[in-house]
Design a protein around this motif. Sequence first.
Motif, short mmCIF file in Angstrom:
data_model
loop_
_atom_site.label_atom_id
_atom_site.label_comp_id
_atom_site.label_asym_id
_atom_site.label_seq_id
_atom_site.Cartn_x
_atom_site.Cartn_y
_atom_site.Cartn_z
N UNK A 159 -7.37 17.18 -10.36
CA UNK A 159 -7.34 15.73 -10.20
C UNK A 159 -7.10 15.32 -8.75
N UNK A 160 -7.43 14.09 -8.45
CA UNK A 160 -7.27 13.55 -7.11
C UNK A 160 -5.90 13.89 -6.55
N UNK A 161 -5.90 14.33 -5.30
CA UNK A 161 -4.70 14.91 -4.73
C UNK A 161 -4.38 14.23 -3.41
N UNK B 187 -10.11 -2.92 -4.21
CA UNK B 187 -9.03 -2.23 -3.51
C UNK B 187 -7.73 -3.05 -3.57
N UNK B 188 -6.61 -2.34 -3.55
CA UNK B 188 -5.33 -3.02 -3.74
C UNK B 188 -4.49 -3.16 -2.49
N UNK B 189 -3.24 -2.74 -2.60
CA UNK B 189 -2.25 -2.94 -1.53
C UNK B 189 -2.14 -1.70 -0.66
N UNK B 190 -2.22 -1.88 0.64
CA UNK B 190 -2.01 -0.78 1.58
C UNK B 190 -0.65 -0.97 2.24
N UNK B 191 0.25 0.00 2.01
CA UNK B 191 1.59 -0.13 2.60
C UNK B 191 1.90 1.13 3.39
N UNK B 192 2.12 1.02 4.72
CA UNK B 192 2.45 2.22 5.48
C UNK B 192 3.92 2.58 5.31
N UNK B 193 4.19 3.80 4.83
CA UNK B 193 5.59 4.21 4.61
C UNK B 193 5.95 5.48 5.36
N UNK B 194 5.17 5.82 6.39
CA UNK B 194 5.52 6.99 7.20
C UNK B 194 6.72 6.66 8.07
N UNK B 195 7.45 7.72 8.47
CA UNK B 195 8.56 7.50 9.41
C UNK B 195 8.04 7.23 10.81
N UNK B 196 6.78 7.60 11.02
CA UNK B 196 6.18 7.44 12.34
C UNK B 196 5.64 6.02 12.51
N UNK B 242 4.76 3.09 -10.43
CA UNK B 242 3.87 2.50 -11.43
C UNK B 242 2.42 2.51 -10.94
N UNK B 243 2.17 3.11 -9.78
CA UNK B 243 0.78 3.26 -9.36
C UNK B 243 0.20 2.06 -8.63
N UNK B 244 1.03 1.04 -8.35
CA UNK B 244 0.51 -0.11 -7.62
C UNK B 244 0.30 0.23 -6.15
N UNK B 245 1.02 1.25 -5.67
CA UNK B 245 0.83 1.74 -4.31
C UNK B 245 0.57 3.23 -4.42
N UNK B 246 -0.42 3.73 -3.69
CA UNK B 246 -0.76 5.15 -3.73
C UNK B 246 0.35 5.99 -3.14
N UNK B 247 0.52 7.20 -3.67
CA UNK B 247 1.54 8.09 -3.12
C UNK B 247 1.21 8.45 -1.66
N UNK B 248 -0.06 8.41 -1.33
CA UNK B 248 -0.49 8.70 0.04
C UNK B 248 0.20 7.76 1.05
N UNK B 249 0.71 6.64 0.55
CA UNK B 249 1.39 5.68 1.44
C UNK B 249 2.47 6.34 2.27
N UNK B 250 3.17 7.33 1.71
CA UNK B 250 4.27 7.95 2.46
C UNK B 250 3.77 8.69 3.69
#
Lengths: 308, 425, 275
Positions: A159-161, B187-196, B242-250
């Motif tokens: 799945x998407x990763x 497309x939904x919400x883009x939130x930058x959550x990196x420490x950088x 809840x999936x409203x923001x992608x985990x990739x945000x971190x």
Amino acid sequence: MAEAGVATVVGTGGRRSKLFRVGEVKPYLFVLPFIGLEALFLLLPLGMSLYYSLFDIKYLIVGDFVGLQNYFEIFSNRRFLASVGVTMTFSLFSLFFTFIVGFALALWLVKDNGHSVFMRAIILVPYVISMLVGSLLLKWVLSQDAGLTDLLLGPLGIPSLSILGDPSTAMAAIVYNGVWRDSAFAMMLLMAGLKSIPLHIYQAAKVDGASKLYTFWRITLPLMRMPILITLVRLLLYFVNSLTFQLVLTGGGPAGATTNIVLHMYRSAFEDSLLGLGNAMSFVLFLFNLAIIAVIIILFRVSGRTPK
Amino acid sequence: MGRYYARTLATVLAATCSLGAIAQANAGTVTMWTFLNPENTSGREVALRNVIEKYEANHPGVDIVVEPQDWATMTEKFVLSHSANRAPDIIWSAQDLGLLVNSGAVTSLNPYLADWLAENDDDLLFDNAYDNATYDGELMAVPLFPYSVLVFYRKDHFAQVGLTEDDLDTWDGFAAAVKKLQDAGLPGLLLPLSEDKPSSTIATTAYMDLNDGHLLAEGCVADFATDIGVQALTLQTDMIKSGLISQEAVARTNDDAWDLFIGGRGSIVPQTSARAGALLSSSDWANEETVGIVPWPSFTTDHHGPSVGASWQVSLWSGSQNKEEASDFMAFMASEEGAKEWAVTGEQLPLRASVANLPELSGGVFALNQAASEALNETGRFPRPGCAESSTMGDWNRAAQDVLLNGISPVDALQEATDSTNRRQ
Amino acid sequence: MRRATVQKMVNVIVSVIVTVIVLFPILWGLSTSLKSTDRILKVPPDVVPNPPVLDHYYSIFERGLGRYLFNTVVVSSITVLVVLLLGFMAAYALARMEFRAKRAITTGLLIIMSIPLASLLVPTFTLLANLNLLDTRTGLVLLYTTYELPLTIWLISNYIKTIPESFEHAALIDGYSRGAVMRKVTLPLAMPVVIASSLFTLTFAWNDFIVAVTMNASEGIKTLPVGIYNFLGIFSREWGPLTAAAMISIIPIVIIFVVFQRYFVSGLTGGGAKG
């Protein structure tokens, strides 16, 4: 047969010729510019940073003398200790893969023909491109939004990763960045070593009917001790002290999973403006580097004593 | 032994320090460090060139020399140059004024600009920006381009699913809007959550809202590990769970999220208002019909959430040999003529009431600037002078990451954020 | 015959795979540099720029890239020459001469190589300011030389130690001076490592960003990596100019590498290792 070749090519380091035993002055003149430069531009700043590490420095202005307090603070900081672990994980994995890939490439491309020259040039591109740009481009490729991972892994039913959003895959990503960039460096150093092995030794081995594998283990590897040592030390120092990969590709995240000592130091010194603390960390890192070199050299000495 | 060593080093240090350190002062030459290069062609840079040319025409004998700098390291380099006694007369800064003031690298402008300020007070907008630049009654910088991190959204996507900007008034409405967009395949919400390169997030905005508009208490003290801190952090982490923001945000920095928005991969993104112009020029979809800027949501409908205001501003080097000329030029940059250049040619938020109503300032980027200006006036909170706040956003992002990925409780994660922030002050 | 064909095919397949893995991000950069600004971040992306435009290449030269390139060429070529000169002398002394401090210097090399450079930036800035070398190309050359000398010396001296001394003996007996022996016998024999280490020095000097951005401020002496970095502006990341400048910066160094391949080879075949 082969052993005789080893002695003439590699074993001369220990012997000294009377002809070249000159007076005490000339060699010093030869090394003086080097020593002068290192003393002025490396050792003096190192001394200054060691000195600064004993002070409380805020806003880049030297404050109170605090003795070893910065050092105590570092070692009681959970995140610093975590960054030591990250540094070791990243360095060892990167070293392993870079060395293997670099050695394979060196063996593959050691013959000087058009194909090798072409491939070497290609492999060198990631190494010569600015690290900043390389990591930026790689981040683009590896990000979930690029869709490349879905394209490659989708057919396998994975799945998407989010590669960069997960601690373990983010670590894999910076290791990949390291291998991608520095395999060329390892290849070059090891290839220079391979080329210094005289052809007649291989010819002799061939005449003796030695298999390729046997030739590699019994001739190539022992003769490559020095190039291998140099490559390992240099790569390891390089990975332990890397900053750009972490800063650009992962920002040290997620959740500190890729924050190494240097990034931690960089943030303390330049983003938090806590220079005293940053200098203390860098001195600890310096000792860490020394320990690594010592370990590798001791390992080589020990392995060198085993009979060939 | 140790003492001897330290003393030797100190002597060497003192010796090297006395070697050079001759401040160069050419009468009539004012040097300035900024991130803008007047030789380039972007609006802001042309504006700077125009301002300099006008000033030099009015003041023969004065030569303004700009040494463009890398913006990310400019402040630190200035302080180091100040210690080496060879800094430029004028330095630009945004969120690092505290570093400049606390290190003694810049000097009070009161002796030079007090009268000017009194005369111009009525016309100058963004009083908060001036408060933010005033330490113990001393004005330490002249604000030039105010900006604020606000919420950019796609008007076209909103219209497709029957949403309006009013739906972004509250956090509940905000979450529902994101859900609605996602369900419609938009497309939904883009939130930058990196420490950088951190910036305002849902969590920091909600916390400030619950904490009387401030991130830090009086005296730059952080105390995040409280009920309201947990409430604010959980609001954000729940949206990820809840999936409203992608985990990739971190892993995303502010720049990454912004590039995705430009590429059409987001319908909502927090971003500094100063980037409105770049959005219009680097995307094939953005115009005043398709993109809007609104203030942050809050927990209730009676007010909007707070936004963190900041301003590029100019300060005077404490070691300058040309303080009179330099401060005169600084005042000119904020004069009506200067303000007009920044607003019209430079496409920045207008600094003065007299400029804000110019007919040139309509449509395109100026429409977005207008919305940003209103939002900044309504919800902008400038950090307390002297508090090192910008990295605090990174501490909050780290807390969110620790909660999501390391299973640390929100209270513990916020306690670490509190400690990190307090250590920096 | 058939085995050779299979081997050839495997070779080609491996070459293609390696090329794709290695070059993918960079070809992506190349493609980006040829897109117009409003198409760069478009989704889905154009794999091949449509239509390809050279705007970014023109614009970066208008914005001073030529000057940055010149500065980088000057700084890195002088650095390479100085490092080679000083490095070869010191390496020769360490490999071939006897003197008391030798062991200490050899150990010192390793210690010096383990100093983390990032920590030296602030004191180095102060030092250069006091030496009046801040904001100069000379300062950069001196720093780069200092940072690259230890590796160069280590590499070259280790290599010289593997060359049989008999060649140098023969030349000395023929009446050459020691300097001439160094130049005419040892240097050619050590050519492979001299070239390899020069490439490392060149790569470092060519790509260094962190030292240059800290020490130098003026537009006139800015080097290429700093110029590239400046395209990551506060207001936007200018991917077009950024990737175009990055592509320009790769070309000279790849050409140098390809050209020096020949010397790499001739240095070996003409050298003593053959004997």
